[in-house]
Design a protein around this motif. Structure first.
Motif, mmCIF file in Angstrom:
data_model
loop_
_atom_site.group_PDB
_atom_site.id
_atom_site.type_symbol
_atom_site.label_atom_id
_atom_site.label_comp_id
_atom_site.label_asym_id
_atom_site.label_seq_id
_atom_site.Cartn_x
_atom_site.Cartn_y
_atom_site.Cartn_z
ATOM 1 N N LEU A 310 3.626 -10.102 31.770
ATOM 2 C CA LEU A 310 2.512 -10.858 32.322
ATOM 3 C C LEU A 310 3.069 -11.791 33.389
ATOM 4 O O LEU A 310 4.103 -12.431 33.193
ATOM 5 C CB LEU A 310 1.807 -11.655 31.225
ATOM 6 N N PHE A 311 2.377 -11.852 34.531
ATOM 7 C CA PHE A 311 2.782 -12.724 35.628
ATOM 8 C C PHE A 311 1.714 -13.793 35.830
ATOM 9 O O PHE A 311 0.510 -13.506 35.752
ATOM 10 C CB PHE A 311 2.955 -11.932 36.923
ATOM 11 N N ALA A 312 2.153 -15.032 36.094
ATOM 12 C CA ALA A 312 1.242 -16.152 36.309
ATOM 13 C C ALA A 312 1.514 -16.779 37.666
ATOM 14 O O ALA A 312 2.648 -17.177 37.964
ATOM 15 C CB ALA A 312 1.412 -17.197 35.204
ATOM 16 N N ALA A 313 0.460 -16.867 38.496
ATOM 17 C CA ALA A 313 0.559 -17.484 39.823
ATOM 18 C C ALA A 313 0.168 -18.954 39.691
ATOM 19 O O ALA A 313 -1.015 -19.289 39.557
ATOM 20 C CB ALA A 313 -0.354 -16.764 40.810
ATOM 21 N N ASN A 314 1.174 -19.828 39.729
ATOM 22 C CA ASN A 314 0.973 -21.264 39.535
ATOM 23 C C ASN A 314 0.774 -21.940 40.886
ATOM 24 O O ASN A 314 1.736 -22.322 41.566
ATOM 25 C CB ASN A 314 2.174 -21.855 38.795
ATOM 26 N N GLN A 315 -0.478 -22.091 41.264
ATOM 27 C CA GLN A 315 -0.859 -22.530 42.608
ATOM 28 C C GLN A 315 -0.208 -23.848 43.026
ATOM 29 O O GLN A 315 0.314 -23.960 44.139
ATOM 30 C CB GLN A 315 -2.389 -22.685 42.648
ATOM 31 N N ASN A 316 -0.229 -24.853 42.154
ATOM 32 C CA ASN A 316 0.166 -26.200 42.571
ATOM 33 C C ASN A 316 1.644 -26.510 42.396
ATOM 34 O O ASN A 316 2.073 -27.638 42.651
ATOM 35 C CB ASN A 316 -0.673 -27.245 41.830
ATOM 36 N N SER A 317 2.434 -25.526 41.968
ATOM 37 C CA SER A 317 3.880 -25.739 41.893
ATOM 38 C C SER A 317 4.654 -24.671 42.650
ATOM 39 O O SER A 317 5.881 -24.599 42.552
ATOM 40 C CB SER A 317 4.350 -25.779 40.428
ATOM 41 N N ASN A 318 3.922 -23.827 43.426
ATOM 42 C CA ASN A 318 4.564 -22.809 44.263
ATOM 43 C C ASN A 318 5.497 -21.900 43.463
ATOM 44 O O ASN A 318 6.587 -21.541 43.930
ATOM 45 C CB ASN A 318 5.343 -23.469 45.415
ATOM 46 N N LEU A 319 5.041 -21.518 42.272
ATOM 47 C CA LEU A 319 5.863 -20.679 41.399
ATOM 48 C C LEU A 319 5.048 -19.537 40.813
ATOM 49 O O LEU A 319 3.895 -19.731 40.410
ATOM 50 C CB LEU A 319 6.446 -21.488 40.234
ATOM 51 N N VAL A 320 5.660 -18.365 40.744
ATOM 52 C CA VAL A 320 5.113 -17.268 39.951
ATOM 53 C C VAL A 320 6.080 -17.045 38.789
ATOM 54 O O VAL A 320 7.280 -16.833 39.004
ATOM 55 C CB VAL A 320 4.959 -15.971 40.765
ATOM 56 N N THR A 321 5.559 -17.133 37.574
ATOM 57 C CA THR A 321 6.405 -17.016 36.391
ATOM 58 C C THR A 321 6.128 -15.703 35.669
ATOM 59 O O THR A 321 5.034 -15.146 35.744
ATOM 60 C CB THR A 321 6.173 -18.205 35.437
ATOM 61 N N SER A 322 7.146 -15.214 34.963
ATOM 62 C CA SER A 322 7.065 -13.933 34.260
ATOM 63 C C SER A 322 7.202 -14.140 32.758
ATOM 64 O O SER A 322 7.937 -15.027 32.308
ATOM 65 C CB SER A 322 8.189 -12.991 34.723
ATOM 66 N N PHE A 323 6.513 -13.290 31.999
ATOM 67 C CA PHE A 323 6.578 -13.341 30.547
ATOM 68 C C PHE A 323 6.675 -11.935 29.980
ATOM 69 O O PHE A 323 6.016 -11.016 30.465
ATOM 70 C CB PHE A 323 5.320 -14.015 29.969
ATOM 71 N N SER A 324 7.495 -11.790 28.947
ATOM 72 C CA SER A 324 7.503 -10.555 28.172
ATOM 73 C C SER A 324 6.360 -10.612 27.178
ATOM 74 O O SER A 324 6.088 -11.657 26.581
ATOM 75 C CB SER A 324 8.828 -10.394 27.419
ATOM 76 N N VAL A 325 5.697 -9.477 27.000
ATOM 77 C CA VAL A 325 4.555 -9.391 26.098
ATOM 78 C C VAL A 325 4.973 -8.667 24.820
ATOM 79 O O VAL A 325 5.497 -7.551 24.885
ATOM 80 C CB VAL A 325 3.382 -8.635 26.751
ATOM 81 N N ASP A 326 4.771 -9.308 23.680
ATOM 82 C CA ASP A 326 4.991 -8.647 22.399
ATOM 83 C C ASP A 326 3.759 -7.795 22.127
ATOM 84 O O ASP A 326 2.669 -8.330 21.845
ATOM 85 C CB ASP A 326 5.188 -9.691 21.299
ATOM 86 N N ARG A 327 3.917 -6.489 22.227
ATOM 87 C CA ARG A 327 2.755 -5.607 22.121
ATOM 88 C C ARG A 327 2.139 -5.620 20.722
ATOM 89 O O ARG A 327 0.969 -5.263 20.559
ATOM 90 C CB ARG A 327 3.158 -4.173 22.503
ATOM 91 N N ALA A 328 2.901 -6.041 19.717
ATOM 92 C CA ALA A 328 2.396 -6.062 18.343
ATOM 93 C C ALA A 328 1.589 -7.314 18.038
ATOM 94 O O ALA A 328 0.584 -7.265 17.329
ATOM 95 C CB ALA A 328 3.548 -5.929 17.348
ATOM 96 N N THR A 329 2.028 -8.457 18.599
ATOM 97 C CA THR A 329 1.384 -9.734 18.279
ATOM 98 C C THR A 329 0.613 -10.332 19.453
ATOM 99 O O THR A 329 -0.171 -11.264 19.260
ATOM 100 C CB THR A 329 2.424 -10.765 17.831
ATOM 101 N N GLY A 330 0.868 -9.833 20.668
ATOM 102 C CA GLY A 330 0.253 -10.387 21.861
ATOM 103 C C GLY A 330 0.958 -11.605 22.411
ATOM 104 O O GLY A 330 0.635 -12.080 23.509
ATOM 105 N N ARG A 331 1.931 -12.133 21.698
ATOM 106 C CA ARG A 331 2.592 -13.375 22.108
ATOM 107 C C ARG A 331 3.451 -13.178 23.357
ATOM 108 O O ARG A 331 3.941 -12.072 23.626
ATOM 109 C CB ARG A 331 3.433 -13.932 20.957
ATOM 110 N N LEU A 332 3.627 -14.292 24.067
ATOM 111 C CA LEU A 332 4.354 -14.279 25.342
ATOM 112 C C LEU A 332 5.658 -15.046 25.235
ATOM 113 O O LEU A 332 5.718 -16.112 24.609
ATOM 114 C CB LEU A 332 3.486 -14.921 26.434
#
Length: 353
Positions: A310-332
């Motif tokens: 999952l990728f998140a576009a953080n508008q006010n900090s000029n950052l795009v962050t990445s997360f691994s997705v646990d397909r079993a639990t949905g957790r990031l």
């Protein structure tokens, strides 16, 4: 042997595009171009398609050959780009102000924009070369809400075709409503249903469950997510859940999406600066966790085509962050190093890499 050491074969990377604002202080130069590593989710910036003004939403054609970007300005436009050559094909004026979202109909024949400030929708034919033809229809919403700053009139914020491809749904923050349309072969929209949300809710975006029978609506102004039954263009709002803990800073939900297997729903919280993770629980939702995005004001989140990141576009900090997705639990879980890029408000991994 010559004594030379052969360079290791580089890992295959996938391409990603970044929507941004260009007219803001410290803004981008156009549509950002980048890659991500499908093994670990690491993002990298590789260039920019210059000259595209305020491409706050970008979306590729279904065959991956073309890219379309709204131009979020008072004299709104939409730009067509060749995704192979990265050259602009053409631009059309929407006839509405500040387009902030677009959708391509399932046949690939038409593109529709949501024009925020004017509360309107604009329809364009897509030419064989990927360019856009002259506008075929302009529809203006009606409605308002109790918020004096945000709801004096209609504000179309998203357009999306249902999973059946039969109806176009337009989410309107100012009117506290979701309008459902059919789109004719001539590029004309016909209103078939209006779903009203709680006054002051401020619906911003919705996402469909893969079964096509449920939609999840992110309400920007009252920080809720609404589970709605869906049938043939008609939404019936049901369960309402808060998207962030009470107290603290005011929170503004932005994007909502559903995992490909239909088991989890993700929503970005601007203010709380987190992703709310919900498990699909029968006909409703159950909160799993809220995960900090590692940046400020996450306007857009998306899953890569594999569903692993999952990728998140953080508008006010000029950052795009990445997360691994646990397909079993949905957790990031945070993955890789955040990518620094100017005012990211949309991140779109390509379907075909």
């Amino acid at each position: 042997m010559t004594g030379e050491i052969a360079e290791a074969t580089p890992k295959a990377t996938k391409r990603v595009f970044f929507g941004a604002y260009t007219t803001w202080s410290g803004g981008a130069q156009g549509v950002g171009i980048g890659t991500y590593d499908p093994a670990n989710g690491q993002l990298k910036s590789t260039g920019v398609i210059k000259g595209v003004v305020n491409p706050s939403w970008v979306e590729e054609s279904r065959d991956g050959r073309f890219l379309y970007a709204v131009n979020e300005t008072s004299d709104g436009g939409v730009t067509a780009i060749n995704a192979q050559t990265l050259k602009v094909i053409n631009k059309q004026v929407t006839g509405g102000a500040d387009p902030c979202h677009l959708a391509i109909d399932p046949s690939g024949r038409f593109l529709v924009t949501a024009d925020y400030s004017s509360g309107s929708l604009s329809v364009f034919p897509i030419r064989p070369d990927g360019g856009l033809g002259a506008r075929t229809h302009l529809v203006k919403h009606k409605g308002s809400g109790p918020d004096p700053d945000r709801q004096k009139g209609p504000h179309a914020h998203q357009v999306v075709f249902d999973p059946h491809g039969k109806h176009l749904l337009a989410v309107d923050l100012g009117a506290d409503a979701v309008f459902s349309y059919t789109l004719s072969a001539q590029g004309k929209l016909t209103l078939v249903n209006t779903a009203k949300l709680k006054p002051g809710a401020g619906p911003r975006h919705l996402a469909f469950h893969p079964n096509g029978k449920t939609a999840y609506i992110a309400n920007e102004l009252d920080s809720t997510i609404v589970v709605s039954a869906y049938d043939n263009g008609k939404l019936t709002p049901g369960q309402v859940l808060k998207t962030a803990p009470a107290g603290g800073v005011r929170n503004y939900p932005a994007e909502v999406l559903v995992s490909q297997d239909g088991r989890f729903v993700y929503l970005s919280n601007r203010g709380h600066d987190s992703v709310a993770v919900f498990a699909v629980d029968g006909a409703g939702l159950k909160l799993v966790e809220t995960t900090p995005t590692g940046g400020k004001f996450p306007r857009h989140i998306t899953l890569d085509p594999s569903g692993r990141f999952l990728f998140a576009a953080n508008q006010n900090s000029n950052l795009v962050t990445s997360f691994s997705v646990d397909r079993a639990t949905g957790r990031l879980t945070p993955a890789g190093t955040p990518l620094s890029t100017p005012i990211p408000v949309c991140v779109q991994p390509t379907r075909l890499g």
